[in-house]
Design a protein around this motif. Structure first.
Motif, short mmCIF file in Angstrom:
data_model
loop_
_atom_site.label_atom_id
_atom_site.label_comp_id
_atom_site.label_asym_id
_atom_site.label_seq_id
_atom_site.Cartn_x
_atom_site.Cartn_y
_atom_site.Cartn_z
N THR A 199 0.93 -1.12 -0.04
CA THR A 199 -0.03 -0.01 0.10
C THR A 199 0.80 1.35 0.02
OG1 THR A 199 -1.80 -1.16 1.06
CG2 THR A 199 -1.81 1.23 1.32
N THR A 200 1.92 1.00 0.89
CA THR A 200 2.63 2.17 0.63
C THR A 200 3.35 2.72 -0.60
OG1 THR A 200 3.48 1.73 3.07
CG2 THR A 200 4.90 3.34 2.03
N ARG A 201 3.72 1.65 -1.20
CA ARG A 201 4.45 1.89 -2.55
C ARG A 201 3.12 2.23 -3.66
NH1 ARG A 201 7.80 -2.60 -6.02
NH2 ARG A 201 9.16 -0.85 -7.13
N LEU A 202 2.07 1.84 -3.51
CA LEU A 202 1.13 2.36 -4.46
C LEU A 202 0.89 3.64 -4.22
CD1 LEU A 202 -1.18 1.39 -6.62
CD2 LEU A 202 -2.56 1.06 -4.53
N ARG A 203 0.80 4.29 -2.81
CA ARG A 203 0.59 5.47 -2.61
C ARG A 203 1.67 6.36 -3.39
NH1 ARG A 203 -0.70 4.33 3.10
NH2 ARG A 203 -3.04 4.03 2.98
N GLU A 231 -11.62 -0.11 -2.81
CA GLU A 231 -10.50 0.18 -2.11
C GLU A 231 -9.83 1.23 -3.13
OE1 GLU A 231 -7.95 -3.65 -2.20
OE2 GLU A 231 -6.06 -2.28 -2.18
N PHE A 232 -9.88 0.90 -4.46
CA PHE A 232 -9.36 1.83 -5.37
C PHE A 232 -10.10 3.05 -5.56
CE2 PHE A 232 -7.28 -2.25 -6.80
CZ PHE A 232 -5.99 -1.77 -6.30
N ALA A 233 -11.43 3.13 -5.30
CA ALA A 233 -12.12 4.40 -5.10
C ALA A 233 -11.44 5.14 -4.06
CB ALA A 233 -13.47 4.05 -5.01
N ASN A 234 -11.09 4.42 -2.96
CA ASN A 234 -10.57 5.44 -1.99
C ASN A 234 -9.29 5.85 -2.44
OD1 ASN A 234 -13.02 4.97 -0.41
ND2 ASN A 234 -12.21 3.28 0.69
N HIS A 235 -8.42 5.12 -2.88
CA HIS A 235 -6.99 5.52 -3.24
C HIS A 235 -7.39 6.80 -4.16
CE1 HIS A 235 -4.25 2.81 -1.47
NE2 HIS A 235 -4.92 1.72 -1.85
N ALA A 236 -8.07 6.67 -5.13
CA ALA A 236 -8.33 7.76 -6.16
C ALA A 236 -8.55 9.07 -5.35
CB ALA A 236 -9.28 7.46 -7.26
N ARG A 237 -9.52 9.04 -4.72
CA ARG A 237 -9.82 10.16 -3.83
C ARG A 237 -8.84 10.56 -2.95
NH1 ARG A 237 -15.02 8.23 -2.51
NH2 ARG A 237 -14.03 6.97 -0.82
N ALA A 238 -7.83 9.67 -2.22
CA ALA A 238 -7.13 10.33 -1.40
C ALA A 238 -5.84 10.90 -2.15
CB ALA A 238 -6.55 9.06 -0.61
N ALA A 239 -5.67 10.35 -3.43
CA ALA A 239 -4.42 10.85 -4.27
C ALA A 239 -4.95 12.15 -5.10
CB ALA A 239 -3.87 9.63 -4.99
N GLY A 240 -6.29 12.34 -5.04
CA GLY A 240 -6.30 13.75 -5.86
C GLY A 240 -6.67 13.16 -7.27
N LEU A 241 -7.10 11.88 -7.67
CA LEU A 241 -7.14 11.47 -9.07
C LEU A 241 -8.59 11.08 -9.28
CD1 LEU A 241 -4.21 8.90 -9.12
CD2 LEU A 241 -4.34 11.15 -10.30
N ARG A 242 -9.07 11.12 -10.35
CA ARG A 242 -10.47 10.89 -10.86
C ARG A 242 -10.37 9.41 -11.08
NH1 ARG A 242 -12.85 15.88 -14.55
NH2 ARG A 242 -12.42 17.34 -12.93
N GLY A 243 -11.67 8.90 -11.52
CA GLY A 243 -12.02 7.43 -11.53
C GLY A 243 -12.17 6.88 -13.01
N SER A 244 -11.86 5.74 -13.36
CA SER A 244 -11.96 5.43 -14.86
C SER A 244 -12.61 4.02 -14.75
CB SER A 244 -10.80 5.56 -15.85
OG SER A 244 -11.46 5.46 -17.17
N SER A 245 -13.10 3.41 -15.68
CA SER A 245 -13.79 2.30 -15.78
C SER A 245 -13.40 1.51 -17.14
CB SER A 245 -15.11 2.39 -15.82
OG SER A 245 -15.88 1.15 -15.98
N GLY A 246 -13.12 0.33 -17.39
CA GLY A 246 -12.74 -0.30 -18.51
C GLY A 246 -12.47 -1.69 -18.53
N SER A 247 -13.17 -2.44 -19.34
CA SER A 247 -13.17 -4.03 -19.23
C SER A 247 -11.86 -4.49 -19.38
CB SER A 247 -14.14 -4.66 -20.18
OG SER A 247 -13.74 -4.25 -21.47
N ASP A 248 -10.78 -4.05 -20.28
CA ASP A 248 -9.67 -4.55 -20.75
C ASP A 248 -9.93 -5.86 -21.47
OD1 ASP A 248 -6.99 -4.80 -21.13
OD2 ASP A 248 -6.60 -5.18 -19.04
N TRP A 249 -11.13 -5.81 -22.18
CA TRP A 249 -11.54 -6.70 -23.13
C TRP A 249 -10.36 -6.99 -24.40
CZ3 TRP A 249 -13.73 -7.89 -28.05
CH2 TRP A 249 -14.40 -9.20 -28.11
#
Ligand code: AMP
Ligand code: MN
Ligand code: MN
Ligand code: MN
Length: 276
Positions: A199-203, A231-249
Motif C-alpha cells: 500500500t505504501t508503494r502504491l501511494r 479500495e481503489f475508489a478510496n485510493h483515487a480520492r486520497a490521491a486527488g485522482l479521478r476514476g475510470s472504468s474499463g473492461s480490458d477486453w
C-alpha cells in the motif's frame, strides 16, 4: 446514465477482433462511450471511429502505454488523445521497437528452456506486423500444448522467474504521461490491482503519477474484485485522482468479462469523463 468502457484491445495489438468488430460488439452490448486502447499503438483509430459513428455510439481515441517504474511494468491508458500527435507517435514507435527486440530475446529464452520454434510460432498469432506481445507467445504455448489456456501460461511462463521471461525497459512514467498530455489526452493508471506492490508503494506510485500530470485511476477493471472497486475508489480520492472504468477486453473466449460488463463507478469518485 451512459455506460462507459474505456479500455479494450483489437487486432492492432493483442486483441482477437478487428477494431470495427470490437466497436460493433460494444454497441450491441449497450456501451454508449467506447475507447479503443491498443497496446502502444493507435493504428486502429480510424476504423474504430467510423464503426462507432455507424453504430451511433461515442468514440474516444486511446492507447495503453507500457511503462517501467521502479523495476515494475505498469500500464498507462491515454484517453482523448490526438493519435497523430508527433511526440506521441515517436514515443509509441520507440516502445514498439523495444517490443521487437524483447520478442527475439523471449524466443531465445524459451529455446534455452527447451521450447523451440517460439518466434515463428508467436508470429502466426501476430495480427499487426507493427506489434508483438507476450499474448502472441502465450497463444503459441497453448497451441504447442505447454498450457491449457492463455491465463495458465502467465502462471508458468513469460513471467519473472519462469521460462521465457526477459526483463525489459519500457518508457518512463514521466515520458508516457508527457506524451499523452502533449497529445491533448487524459492519462489513466490502468488496473492498479495487478501490480504487486505494498500500500505504501502504491501511494507513492499514485503521487508520482499525479505529479507527472496523470488524471485518473482505473478504479473499475475486470482485473479487480468488487472489494477492490471500493479500495481503489478510496485510493483515487486520497490521491486527488479521478476514476475510470474499463473492461480490458481482448476477445471472445479469452476475457471472462465482456465489453460493458462493469458496474457504475462508486459514489464519491469524480469520473475521468466529468468535463468531456
Ligand atoms: P506485454 O505487454 O507484451 O508484456 O503483454 C502483456 C499482455 O499479456 C497483457 O496485456 C495481457 O493481454 C496479457 N496478460 C498478462 N498477464 C496475464 C494473465 N495473468 N492472464 C491473461 N493474460 C495476461
Ligand atoms: Mn493485452
Ligand atoms: Mn494492461
Ligand atoms: Mn489492456
Amino acid at each position: 446514465m451512459p455506460r462507459y468502457d474505456l479500455h479494450c484491445h483489437s487486432t492492432h495489438s493483442d486483441g482477437l477482433l478487428a477494431p470495427a468488430a470490437v466497436i460493433a460488439r460494444a454497441a450491441a452490448r449497450g456501451v454508449d462511450v467506447i475507447a479503443l486502447t491498443d497496446h502502444d499503438e493507435v493504428s486502429g483509430t480510424a476504423e474504430a471511429q467510423a464503426a462507432a459513428a455507424a453504430a451511433g455510439i461515442a468514440f474516444v481515441p486511446g492507447a495503453e502505454l507500457s511503462v517501467s517504474w521502479e523495476g515494475l511494468t505498469i500500464h498507462v491508458v491515454g484517453l482523448r488523445i490526438d493519435p497523430a500527435h508527433p511526440a506521441l507517435s515517436r514515443g509509441l514507435e520507440a516502445i514498439r521497437e523495444g517490443r521487437r527486440t524483447r520478442a527475439r530475446r523471449m524466443a531465445d529464452a524459451l529455446a534455452e528452456a527447451g521450447i523451440r520454434g517460439a518466434w515463428e510460432g508467436a508470429l502466426k498469432y501476430v495480427t499487426s506486423e507493427r506489434l508483438v506481445s507476450r499474448t502472441h507467445f502465450a497463444r503459441f504455448l497453448v497451441e504447442a500444448g505447454h498450457a491449457r489456456e492463455v491465463k495458465d501460461v502467465f502462471n508458468r511462463y513469460l513471467v519473472r522467474g519462469k521460462p521465457g521471461y526477459v526483463s525489459h525497459s519500457w518508457a518512463t512514467l514521466e515520458e508516457a504521461v508527457g506524451w499523452i498530455r502533449a497529445a491533448g489526452g487524459d492519462a489513466v493508471l490502468a488496473h492498479p490491482g495487478r501490480y504487486k506492490v505494498t500500500t505504501t508503494r502504491l501511494r507513492r506510485l499514485l503521487g508520482e503519477f499525479r505529479d507527472a500530470g496523470g488524471t485518473a485511476l482505473e478504479v473499475l477493471s475486470s482485473s479487480h474484485t468488487p472489494a477492490q472497486f471500493v479500495e481503489f475508489a478510496n485510493h483515487a480520492r486520497a490521491a486527488g485522482l479521478r476514476g475510470s472504468s474499463g473492461s480490458d477486453w481482448h476477445g471472445p473466449g479469452e476475457s471472462w468479462m465482456d465489453l460493458g460488463g462493469l458496474p457504475p463507478l462508486p459514489a464519491g469518485v469524480v469520473p475521468v469523463w466529468q468535463d468531456w
